[in-house]
Design a protein around this motif. Structure first.
Motif, PDB file in Angstrom:
ATOM      1  N   LEU A   1     -22.181  47.617   0.596  1.00  0.00           N
ATOM      2  CA  LEU A   1     -22.797  48.867   1.156  1.00  0.00           C
ATOM      3  C   LEU A   1     -24.276  48.567   1.297  1.00  0.00           C
ATOM      4  N   PRO A   2     -25.070  49.063   2.125  1.00  0.00           N
ATOM      5  CA  PRO A   2     -26.330  48.816   2.573  1.00  0.00           C
ATOM      6  C   PRO A   2     -27.200  49.518   1.290  1.00  0.00           C
ATOM      7  N   SER A   3     -28.395  48.854   0.881  1.00  0.00           N
ATOM      8  CA  SER A   3     -29.161  49.411  -0.098  1.00  0.00           C
ATOM      9  C   SER A   3     -29.752  50.957   0.543  1.00  0.00           C
ATOM     10  N   ASN A   4     -29.711  52.044  -0.259  1.00  0.00           N
ATOM     11  CA  ASN A   4     -30.034  53.410   0.101  1.00  0.00           C
ATOM     12  C   ASN A   4     -30.376  54.025  -1.029  1.00  0.00           C
ATOM     13  N   GLY A   5     -31.446  54.598  -0.829  1.00  0.00           N
ATOM     14  CA  GLY A   5     -32.066  55.790  -2.048  1.00  0.00           C
ATOM     15  C   GLY A   5     -31.252  57.055  -2.284  1.00  0.00           C
ATOM     16  N   THR A   6     -30.368  57.259  -1.373  1.00  0.00           N
ATOM     17  CA  THR A   6     -29.817  58.504  -1.413  1.00  0.00           C
ATOM     18  C   THR A   6     -28.276  58.264  -1.873  1.00  0.00           C
ATOM     19  N   THR A   7     -27.347  59.282  -2.026  1.00  0.00           N
ATOM     20  CA  THR A   7     -26.008  59.069  -2.404  1.00  0.00           C
ATOM     21  C   THR A   7     -25.191  59.639  -1.282  1.00  0.00           C
ATOM     22  N   ASP A   8     -25.565  59.601   0.008  1.00  0.00           N
ATOM     23  CA  ASP A   8     -24.854  60.233   0.836  1.00  0.00           C
ATOM     24  C   ASP A   8     -23.913  59.153   1.592  1.00  0.00           C
ATOM     25  N   ILE A   9     -24.114  57.986   1.275  1.00  0.00           N
ATOM     26  CA  ILE A   9     -23.143  56.989   1.904  1.00  0.00           C
ATOM     27  C   ILE A   9     -22.387  56.338   0.507  1.00  0.00           C
ATOM     28  N   SER A  10     -20.926  56.683   0.820  1.00  0.00           N
ATOM     29  CA  SER A  10     -19.839  56.472  -0.360  1.00  0.00           C
ATOM     30  C   SER A  10     -18.765  56.148  -0.005  1.00  0.00           C
ATOM     31  N   ILE A  11     -17.707  55.946  -0.875  1.00  0.00           N
ATOM     32  CA  ILE A  11     -16.432  55.662  -0.647  1.00  0.00           C
ATOM     33  C   ILE A  11     -15.530  56.292  -1.707  1.00  0.00           C
ATOM     34  N   ASP A  12     -14.578  57.027  -1.477  1.00  0.00           N
ATOM     35  CA  ASP A  12     -13.626  57.454  -2.322  1.00  0.00           C
ATOM     36  C   ASP A  12     -12.468  56.247  -2.353  1.00  0.00           C
ATOM     37  N   TYR A  13     -12.100  56.451  -3.663  1.00  0.00           N
ATOM     38  CA  TYR A  13     -10.788  55.339  -3.909  1.00  0.00           C
ATOM     39  C   TYR A  13      -9.896  56.003  -5.185  1.00  0.00           C
ATOM     40  N   ALA A  14      -8.694  55.372  -5.082  1.00  0.00           N
ATOM     41  CA  ALA A  14      -7.938  55.714  -6.481  1.00  0.00           C
ATOM     42  C   ALA A  14      -7.136  54.615  -6.768  1.00  0.00           C
ATOM     43  N   CYS A  15      -6.832  54.451  -8.051  1.00  0.00           N
ATOM     44  CA  CYS A  15      -6.010  53.469  -8.757  1.00  0.00           C
ATOM     45  C   CYS A  15      -4.677  54.107  -9.607  1.00  0.00           C
ATOM     46  N   GLY A  16      -3.833  53.809  -9.397  1.00  0.00           N
ATOM     47  CA  GLY A  16      -2.551  54.191 -10.000  1.00  0.00           C
ATOM     48  C   GLY A  16      -1.871  53.181 -10.867  1.00  0.00           C
ATOM     49  N   ILE A  17      -1.115  53.602 -12.011  1.00  0.00           N
ATOM     50  CA  ILE A  17      -0.356  52.973 -12.834  1.00  0.00           C
ATOM     51  C   ILE A  17       1.094  53.195 -12.526  1.00  0.00           C
ATOM     52  N   PHE A  18       1.848  52.386 -12.247  1.00  0.00           N
ATOM     53  CA  PHE A  18       3.289  52.578 -11.747  1.00  0.00           C
ATOM     54  C   PHE A  18       4.387  52.084 -12.724  1.00  0.00           C
ATOM     55  N   VAL A  19       5.323  52.715 -12.949  1.00  0.00           N
ATOM     56  CA  VAL A  19       6.538  51.945 -13.731  1.00  0.00           C
ATOM     57  C   VAL A  19       7.821  52.269 -12.989  1.00  0.00           C
ATOM     58  N   ASP A  20       8.218  51.145 -12.386  1.00  0.00           N
ATOM     59  CA  ASP A  20       9.533  51.221 -11.534  1.00  0.00           C
ATOM     60  C   ASP A  20       8.982  51.694 -10.193  1.00  0.00           C
ATOM     61  N   ASP A  21       7.789  51.554  -9.897  1.00  0.00           N
ATOM     62  CA  ASP A  21       7.361  51.948  -8.607  1.00  0.00           C
ATOM     63  C   ASP A  21       7.182  53.590  -8.438  1.00  0.00           C
ATOM     64  N   LYS A  22       6.978  54.290  -9.765  1.00  0.00           N
ATOM     65  CA  LYS A  22       7.119  55.524  -9.995  1.00  0.00           C
ATOM     66  C   LYS A  22       5.620  55.859 -10.624  1.00  0.00           C
ATOM     67  N   LEU A  23       4.856  56.738  -9.936  1.00  0.00           N
ATOM     68  CA  LEU A  23       3.423  56.935 -10.484  1.00  0.00           C
ATOM     69  C   LEU A  23       3.290  57.689 -11.921  1.00  0.00           C
ATOM     70  N   VAL A  24       2.691  56.999 -12.982  1.00  0.00           N
ATOM     71  CA  VAL A  24       2.918  57.633 -14.046  1.00  0.00           C
ATOM     72  C   VAL A  24       1.411  57.937 -14.668  1.00  0.00           C
ATOM     73  N   ASN A  25       0.293  57.394 -13.821  1.00  0.00           N
ATOM     74  CA  ASN A  25      -1.227  57.628 -14.202  1.00  0.00           C
ATOM     75  C   ASN A  25      -2.033  57.411 -12.946  1.00  0.00           C
ATOM     76  N   LEU A  26      -2.995  58.147 -12.649  1.00  0.00           N
ATOM     77  CA  LEU A  26      -3.921  57.899 -11.536  1.00  0.00           C
ATOM     78  C   LEU A  26      -5.238  58.513 -11.813  1.00  0.00           C
ATOM     79  N   ARG A  27      -6.093  57.749 -11.377  1.00  0.00           N
ATOM     80  CA  ARG A  27      -7.562  58.047 -11.411  1.00  0.00           C
ATOM     81  C   ARG A  27      -8.502  57.668  -9.925  1.00  0.00           C
ATOM     82  N   GLN A  28      -9.148  58.877  -9.481  1.00  0.00           N
ATOM     83  CA  GLN A  28      -9.803  58.892  -8.356  1.00  0.00           C
ATOM     84  C   GLN A  28     -11.437  58.846  -8.718  1.00  0.00           C
ATOM     85  N   ARG A  29     -11.933  57.765  -7.936  1.00  0.00           N
ATOM     86  CA  ARG A  29     -13.252  57.886  -8.379  1.00  0.00           C
ATOM     87  C   ARG A  29     -14.176  57.667  -6.849  1.00  0.00           C
TER      88      ARG A  29
END
Length: 271
Positions: free
Chosen positions: A160-188
């Motif tokens: 990302l470029p340097s920017n004094g404001t916070t209006d430039i951003s990206i949402d992402y998520a990571c999940g923990i899977f057991v046997d390819d089934k979701l057991v835990n997830l966090r979005q940031r």
């Protein structure tokens, strides 16, 4: 006297012959006994460090060290379990420096995230998720009563470029899977800052109870969910780097797995 002479003759024959068989005409060792052996006194083994004879201690087993080496006494350490109590059965940690990257065209097409991101969701129903290869590992469950804890840590960066404001951003998520089934997830959300190529540390802890007995496969997968006012060339990197102000050592991912079980087969505890 006859018994003494017989024993002496037997020992003499054993020392002169390369192989002696009892109840067998084709011995496969210096002394080959084909049948039951009843020892009424003691078994001793030569200790090669000081040429002494060792009888071992109570509850020790005689263990082979392989061809050409004398056997040794070893203690068999079987843990004693109390009923209805959890014990740490499995503990391991894994790391990965490859990570995953997402271009602006690899943004997830998931709609209705509150419905899609639910426990037990199949990874195939979550488009845009990529697995962090080195964090896919096997584990085994031996009891109907268990708790499995996961601790995932990584670094997330975007060029990302340097920017004094916070209006430039990206949402992402990571999940923990057991046997390819979701057991835990966090979005940031990764926000641009006054410095270019922002990066953050992502920590995630999850737990699942009573996985079925047997073998399972745990994995971690992440996705780029949404981008706000970002340029087309902005890359999101998870577990790796998008700009060279950091490196793969800093951005590497780790996963720690602990399995606690109430053993279903246990030894009684005695004082």
């Amino acid at each position: 006297m006859k018994n003494i002479i017989s024993i002496l003759l037997f020992m003499t024959g054993l020392s002169l012959s390369a192989q002696v068989g009892i109840n067998t005409n084709s011995p496969k060792a210096k002394l080959d006994v084909n049948g039951d052996v009843n020892l009424r006194n003691k078994v001793v083994v030569l200790n090669v460090t000081d040429n002494s004879l060792s009888q071992g201690n109570n509850d020790q087993l005689l263990v082979s060290q392989g061809e050409g080496y004398p056997p040794i006494w070893k203690s068999l350490r079987i843990p004693e379990y109390e009923p209805n109590k959890f014990y740490l059965i499995f503990n391991n940690s894994f790391s990965d420096r490859t990570g995953v990257k997402f271009s602006d065209s690899e943004q997830s097409t998931i709609s209705g995230r509150n419905l899609a991101f639910s426990k037990g969701a199949s990874i195939t129903s979550l488009p845009g998720f990529k697995k962090i290869t080195g964090l896919t590992q096997d584990l085994s469950i031996f009891s109907d009563n268990s708790k499995t804890y996961f601790q995932f840590e990584t670094v997330v960066q975007a060029n990302l470029p340097s920017n004094g404001t916070t209006d430039i951003s990206i949402d992402y998520a990571c999940g923990i899977f057991v046997d390819d089934k979701l057991v835990n997830l966090r979005q940031r959300n990764l926000k641009a800052s006054s410095a270019s190529s922002t990066f953050i540390t992502h920590n995630q802890i999850g737990v699942i109870s009573n996985l079925s007995k047997g073998d399972h496969k745990v994995s971690v997968a992440c996705s780029r969910l949404g981008s706000y006012r970002t340029a087309s060339n902005v890359v999101l990197a998870i577990g790796t780097y998008a700009a060279d102000n950091i490196n793969s050592f800093i951005t590497q991912s780790s996963l720690k797995v602990d399995v606690y079980e109430i053993p279903q087969v246990f030894n009684s505890i005695t004082n």
